[in-house]
Motif scaffolding. Sequence first.
Motif, short mmCIF file in Angstrom:
data_model
loop_
_atom_site.label_atom_id
_atom_site.label_comp_id
_atom_site.label_asym_id
_atom_site.label_seq_id
_atom_site.Cartn_x
_atom_site.Cartn_y
_atom_site.Cartn_z
N GLU A 22 37.09 36.67 61.76
CA GLU A 22 37.58 35.97 60.57
C GLU A 22 38.44 34.77 60.95
O GLU A 22 38.33 33.70 60.34
CB GLU A 22 38.33 36.95 59.68
N ALA A 23 39.29 34.92 61.97
CA ALA A 23 40.10 33.78 62.41
C ALA A 23 39.22 32.67 62.96
O ALA A 23 39.51 31.48 62.78
CB ALA A 23 41.12 34.23 63.46
N ALA A 161 45.06 42.26 58.79
CA ALA A 161 45.84 41.11 59.24
C ALA A 161 45.22 39.82 58.70
O ALA A 161 44.11 39.45 59.06
CB ALA A 161 45.88 41.08 60.77
N ALA A 162 45.95 39.14 57.83
CA ALA A 162 45.45 37.90 57.25
C ALA A 162 45.41 36.79 58.30
O ALA A 162 46.36 36.60 59.05
CB ALA A 162 46.33 37.47 56.08
N THR A 163 44.30 36.07 58.37
CA THR A 163 44.19 34.95 59.30
C THR A 163 43.64 33.73 58.58
O THR A 163 44.38 32.81 58.24
CB THR A 163 43.28 35.32 60.50
N LYS A 164 42.35 33.75 58.28
CA LYS A 164 41.75 32.57 57.63
C LYS A 164 42.35 32.33 56.25
O LYS A 164 42.45 31.18 55.81
CB LYS A 164 40.23 32.69 57.58
N SER A 165 42.78 33.40 55.56
CA SER A 165 43.39 33.19 54.24
C SER A 165 44.76 32.54 54.36
O SER A 165 45.15 31.74 53.50
CB SER A 165 43.48 34.51 53.47
N TYR A 166 45.49 32.86 55.45
CA TYR A 166 46.77 32.19 55.67
C TYR A 166 46.55 30.72 56.00
O TYR A 166 47.20 29.84 55.42
CB TYR A 166 47.53 32.87 56.81
N LEU A 167 45.64 30.45 56.91
CA LEU A 167 45.37 29.06 57.26
C LEU A 167 44.82 28.27 56.07
O LEU A 167 45.14 27.08 55.90
CB LEU A 167 44.39 29.00 58.44
N SER A 168 44.02 28.91 55.23
CA SER A 168 43.51 28.19 54.06
C SER A 168 44.62 27.95 53.04
O SER A 168 44.55 26.98 52.27
CB SER A 168 42.34 28.94 53.43
N SER A 169 45.64 28.79 53.03
CA SER A 169 46.81 28.52 52.18
C SER A 169 47.55 27.28 52.68
O SER A 169 47.93 26.40 51.90
CB SER A 169 47.76 29.72 52.17
N LEU A 170 47.75 27.20 54.01
CA LEU A 170 48.41 26.02 54.57
C LEU A 170 47.60 24.76 54.31
O LEU A 170 48.15 23.71 53.94
CB LEU A 170 48.60 26.19 56.08
#
Length: 350
Positions: A22-23, A161-170
């Motif tokens: 996912e990351a 563990a959130a990865t791509k969702s965190y980066l997409s928030s940024l």
Amino acid sequence: MSAAPIRPLDLPDPTGTLMFAEAAQAADVVQAQFQRNQAVLAELAADLRRDPPPFVVTCARGSSDHAATYAKYLFETQLGIVTASASPSVGSVYEARQKLDGALYLVISQSGKSPDLLRNAEAAREAGARVVALVNVEDSPLAQLAHTVVPLHAGPERSVAATKSYLSSLSAILQLAANWKNEKPLLDALEVLPDRLRAAWQADWSPLTEGLVEAHNLFVLGRGLGLAAAQEAALKFKETCGLHAEAYSSAEVKHGPMALVGPGFPVLCFAQPDETEAGMLALAQEFRARGAGVWVCSAHGDLPLVQASHPACAPLLTIQSFYRAINALALRRGHNPDVPPHLNKVTETT
């Protein structure tokens, strides 16, 4: 105590986890998000330039709240708009009314259904704020409450563990700020960010992974725009590796916590390539002189930082390189990063 390290012949393949897969999708997610959200963010930004809010309020929890930290520094440094974080309990538990007339109220959530965020969004709307939801689930209750919905477009995320969702928030926050400011340097930075994220995913941070296999405690330092990356990294150390980590501003760590830093104490420094970098590098050198185990993410450090086309993009590149390293570290410490103990993918707080 940390788990005993797995013998090398028994090490799982780091590329086999959901977290890794996912990351690794983040660059493609961000590229598609920029294209799909341009119309809604251009319209929102035009409204905000025409009728500027007196201030911005963010409301979020967990990794989304770390994204809100990024929004604070980005909006304040690039737009000059005071940005504050709302404590969800003020609205959901204490039910205290806030004076928000005309404010931009930014709610960030993966699921869009946590009861406390919903109560605060509803209260903010009733108080006269403009509610904007950054949410991955486009038909969620939060999306239905908001005046404007900015979809994260991260797609399904099965690892806890959130990865791509965190980066997409940024990246959604970055795209909003770039359109709101409407100046070439920040807008141009959006064009090249996906490719820089792809390069960041390939960065070799194995010295960090190798160095923390048997660690028990850790400081993660950032400052300004880079503080959000430090906060996110500290959370990931805890939830995926069972490693106690605390995030601090490189300025705040001097107010007491640095007394703990002595021989062998691990410190991870995210040196943001802007006016804060020199101070971070000097602090890292001070800690090294005490015998601490120090790793520096920087163009001048031992963990490579892919060159950002704009300093505002650097935190995204930092955390993308970090995700690959932390996934490998979790496995080295005998943990499954996809299924942290006692945690669920969606946390619904009141």
